[in-house]
Motif scaffolding. Structure first.
Motif, PDB file in Angstrom:
ATOM      1  N   PRO A   1      -7.098   4.765 -10.769  1.00 43.32           N
ATOM      2  CA  PRO A   1      -7.687   5.338  -9.552  1.00 43.32           C
ATOM      3  C   PRO A   1      -7.969   4.297  -8.470  1.00 43.32           C
ATOM      4  O   PRO A   1      -7.786   4.579  -7.280  1.00 43.32           O
ATOM      5  N   ILE A   2      -8.378   3.102  -8.849  1.00 46.79           N
ATOM      6  CA  ILE A   2      -8.678   2.069  -7.858  1.00 46.79           C
ATOM      7  C   ILE A   2      -7.421   1.653  -7.099  1.00 46.79           C
ATOM      8  O   ILE A   2      -7.471   1.343  -5.905  1.00 46.79           O
TER       9      ILE A   2
ATOM     10  N   LEU B   1      -4.541   4.067  -0.293  1.00 48.10           N
ATOM     11  CA  LEU B   1      -4.829   5.064   0.733  1.00 48.10           C
ATOM     12  C   LEU B   1      -5.788   4.531   1.790  1.00 48.10           C
ATOM     13  O   LEU B   1      -5.620   4.803   2.986  1.00 48.10           O
ATOM     14  N   VAL B   2      -6.775   3.767   1.374  1.00 49.88           N
ATOM     15  CA  VAL B   2      -7.694   3.157   2.347  1.00 49.88           C
ATOM     16  C   VAL B   2      -6.930   2.179   3.239  1.00 49.88           C
ATOM     17  O   VAL B   2      -7.114   2.158   4.457  1.00 49.88           O
TER      18      VAL B   2
ATOM     19  N   HIS C   1      -9.707  -5.107   1.631  1.00 50.47           N
ATOM     20  CA  HIS C   1      -9.541  -4.852   0.198  1.00 50.47           C
ATOM     21  C   HIS C   1     -10.419  -5.804  -0.593  1.00 50.47           C
ATOM     22  O   HIS C   1     -10.990  -5.523  -1.556  1.00 50.47           O
TER      23      HIS C   1
ATOM     24  N   THR D   1      -6.787   4.367  -4.576  1.00 47.70           N
ATOM     25  CA  THR D   1      -7.845   4.299  -3.565  1.00 47.70           C
ATOM     26  C   THR D   1      -7.577   3.174  -2.576  1.00 47.70           C
ATOM     27  O   THR D   1      -7.631   3.381  -1.359  1.00 47.70           O
TER      28      THR D   1
ATOM     29  N   ASP E   1       0.823  -1.213   0.000  1.00 51.27           N
ATOM     30  CA  ASP E   1       0.000   0.000   0.000  1.00 51.27           C
ATOM     31  C   ASP E   1       0.859   1.265   0.000  1.00 51.27           C
ATOM     32  O   ASP E   1       0.571   2.210  -0.738  1.00 51.27           O
TER      33      ASP E   1
END
Length: 69
Positions: free
Chosen positions: A42-43, A49-50, A69, A46, A29
């Motif tokens: 983008p995924i 960061l999540v 995830h 995302t 990550d």
């Protein structure tokens, strides 16, 4: 050593630990977030960061992040 070589070495280390916390997820990550550019999906950003948020703010283990995830 290049950035990618350092990442590969760190991945090799974290994957061979065999720990229940699965720290490898945090490496994946962090690298995805650090190396993001205009070509990054983008995924991907995302999820990175999540995953980092869940670890830092919610104290999730790497295994728990992986399941999220």
């Amino acid at each position: 050593m290049t950035q990618h070589e350092a990442y590969d070495a760190l991945c090799a280390y974290t994957l061979t630990r065999g720990d229940a916390a699965f720290i490898h997820q945090h490496v994946v990550d962090a690298f995805a977030a650090q190396s993001a550019d205009e070509a990054t999906k983008p995924i991907t950003l995302t999820f990175a960061l999540v995953g980092l948020y869940l670890h830092v703010e919610r104290q999730f283990t790497g295994r728990e992040v992986q399941r999220a995830h």
